[in-house]
Write a protein that holds these residues in place. Structure first.
Motif, mmCIF file in Angstrom:
data_model
loop_
_atom_site.group_PDB
_atom_site.id
_atom_site.type_symbol
_atom_site.label_atom_id
_atom_site.label_comp_id
_atom_site.label_asym_id
_atom_site.label_seq_id
_atom_site.Cartn_x
_atom_site.Cartn_y
_atom_site.Cartn_z
ATOM 1 N N ALA A 51 64.058 23.010 -59.821
ATOM 2 C CA ALA A 51 64.273 24.614 -60.049
ATOM 3 C C ALA A 51 63.626 24.949 -58.719
ATOM 4 O O ALA A 51 63.808 26.268 -58.756
ATOM 5 C CB ALA A 51 63.398 24.833 -61.311
ATOM 6 N N GLY A 52 62.966 24.538 -58.019
ATOM 7 C CA GLY A 52 62.489 25.098 -56.760
ATOM 8 C C GLY A 52 61.214 25.692 -56.998
ATOM 9 O O GLY A 52 60.676 25.581 -58.145
ATOM 10 N N PRO A 53 60.469 26.392 -55.990
ATOM 11 C CA PRO A 53 59.058 26.823 -56.234
ATOM 12 C C PRO A 53 59.128 27.665 -57.509
ATOM 13 O O PRO A 53 59.993 28.291 -57.881
ATOM 14 C CB PRO A 53 58.989 27.652 -54.931
ATOM 15 N N MET A 54 57.895 27.622 -58.217
ATOM 16 C CA MET A 54 57.561 28.060 -59.492
ATOM 17 C C MET A 54 56.172 28.575 -59.724
ATOM 18 O O MET A 54 55.412 27.894 -59.229
ATOM 19 C CB MET A 54 58.021 27.206 -60.558
ATOM 20 N N ARG A 55 55.977 29.632 -60.309
ATOM 21 C CA ARG A 55 54.825 30.139 -60.494
ATOM 22 C C ARG A 55 54.317 29.108 -61.959
ATOM 23 O O ARG A 55 54.983 28.816 -62.674
ATOM 24 C CB ARG A 55 54.746 31.562 -61.060
ATOM 25 N N VAL A 68 50.304 32.762 -56.962
ATOM 26 C CA VAL A 68 50.601 31.371 -56.451
ATOM 27 C C VAL A 68 51.926 30.975 -56.916
ATOM 28 O O VAL A 68 52.199 31.255 -58.099
ATOM 29 C CB VAL A 68 49.289 30.547 -56.747
ATOM 30 N N ASP A 69 52.590 30.136 -56.290
ATOM 31 C CA ASP A 69 53.480 29.427 -56.720
ATOM 32 C C ASP A 69 53.406 27.780 -56.165
ATOM 33 O O ASP A 69 52.624 27.743 -55.138
ATOM 34 C CB ASP A 69 54.732 29.785 -56.378
ATOM 35 N N TYR A 70 54.396 26.892 -56.563
ATOM 36 C CA TYR A 70 53.978 25.628 -56.071
ATOM 37 C C TYR A 70 55.439 25.091 -55.900
ATOM 38 O O TYR A 70 56.436 25.650 -56.583
ATOM 39 C CB TYR A 70 53.526 24.792 -57.275
ATOM 40 N N ALA A 71 55.476 24.208 -54.789
ATOM 41 C CA ALA A 71 56.828 23.593 -54.321
ATOM 42 C C ALA A 71 56.643 22.221 -53.946
ATOM 43 O O ALA A 71 55.330 21.875 -53.620
ATOM 44 C CB ALA A 71 57.328 24.612 -53.116
ATOM 45 N N LEU A 72 57.688 21.309 -53.874
ATOM 46 C CA LEU A 72 57.590 20.115 -53.576
ATOM 47 C C LEU A 72 57.385 20.131 -52.120
ATOM 48 O O LEU A 72 57.775 20.691 -51.206
ATOM 49 C CB LEU A 72 58.552 19.303 -53.889
ATOM 50 N N THR A 73 56.357 18.926 -51.685
ATOM 51 C CA THR A 73 56.478 18.685 -50.139
ATOM 52 C C THR A 73 57.430 17.563 -49.880
ATOM 53 O O THR A 73 58.282 17.221 -50.822
ATOM 54 C CB THR A 73 55.335 18.063 -49.962
ATOM 55 N N GLU A 74 57.671 17.299 -48.597
ATOM 56 C CA GLU A 74 58.569 16.125 -48.227
ATOM 57 C C GLU A 74 58.434 14.859 -49.060
ATOM 58 O O GLU A 74 59.544 14.458 -49.760
ATOM 59 C CB GLU A 74 58.710 16.104 -47.008
#
Length: 137
Positions: free
Chosen positions: A44-48, A89-95
């Motif tokens: 889903a990509g970056p999410m709150r 804030v939101d969260y996303a995966l790093t590499e």
């Protein structure tokens, strides 16, 4: 030289020893919710946090927060703060987090193929009915 995987990459440490780098991945994926959070963020990509909780389902805000903190401390998730009122804030995966999507998908495929066998072995799933009397009809 330490343990080597099938691609010839040195994993560090001795096979199955406490310093084997493969154990890092196992520890990350061993938590009940961490791989789910990684998978959902990857799809889903970056999410709150509230949207992530709704997308996952069945996870409490406290447990989600613990998973996000753990993943952040492991360098798999990035927390982005916005300078807004109220704070957001939101969260996303790093590499590194994104790189885990392939093994997580492979584990999902394994679970789809063998999950019923595992549950049956644990006594949590009744055995499939067998047709001993020939064809019905």
């Amino acid at each position: 030289m330490g343990q080597v995987n099938g691609d010839g990459d040195d994993l560090g440490g001795e096979p199955f020893a406490a310093d084997c780098r493969a154990r890092i991945a196992v520890e990350v994926l061993a938590n009940r919710w961490d791989s789910v959070v990684i998978y959902v963020l990857g799809e889903a990509g970056p999410m709150r946090p509230r949207a992530l909780q709704g997308r996952i389902g069945g996870i409490s805000p406290k447990v989600l927060n613990e998973a996000l903190r753990r993943l952040g401390c492991n360098g798999l998730v990035h927390r982005r703060r916005y300078a807004e009122a109220p704070p957001r804030v939101d969260y996303a995966l790093t590499e590194a987090g994104t790189a885990l999507l392939t093994p997580i998908r492979a584990l999902g495929a394994w679970a789809a193929a063998y999950g019923d066998d595992v549950l049956a072995a644990q006594g949590l799933l009744p055995p499939a009915p067998t047709n001993l009397g020939g064809s019905a009809g």
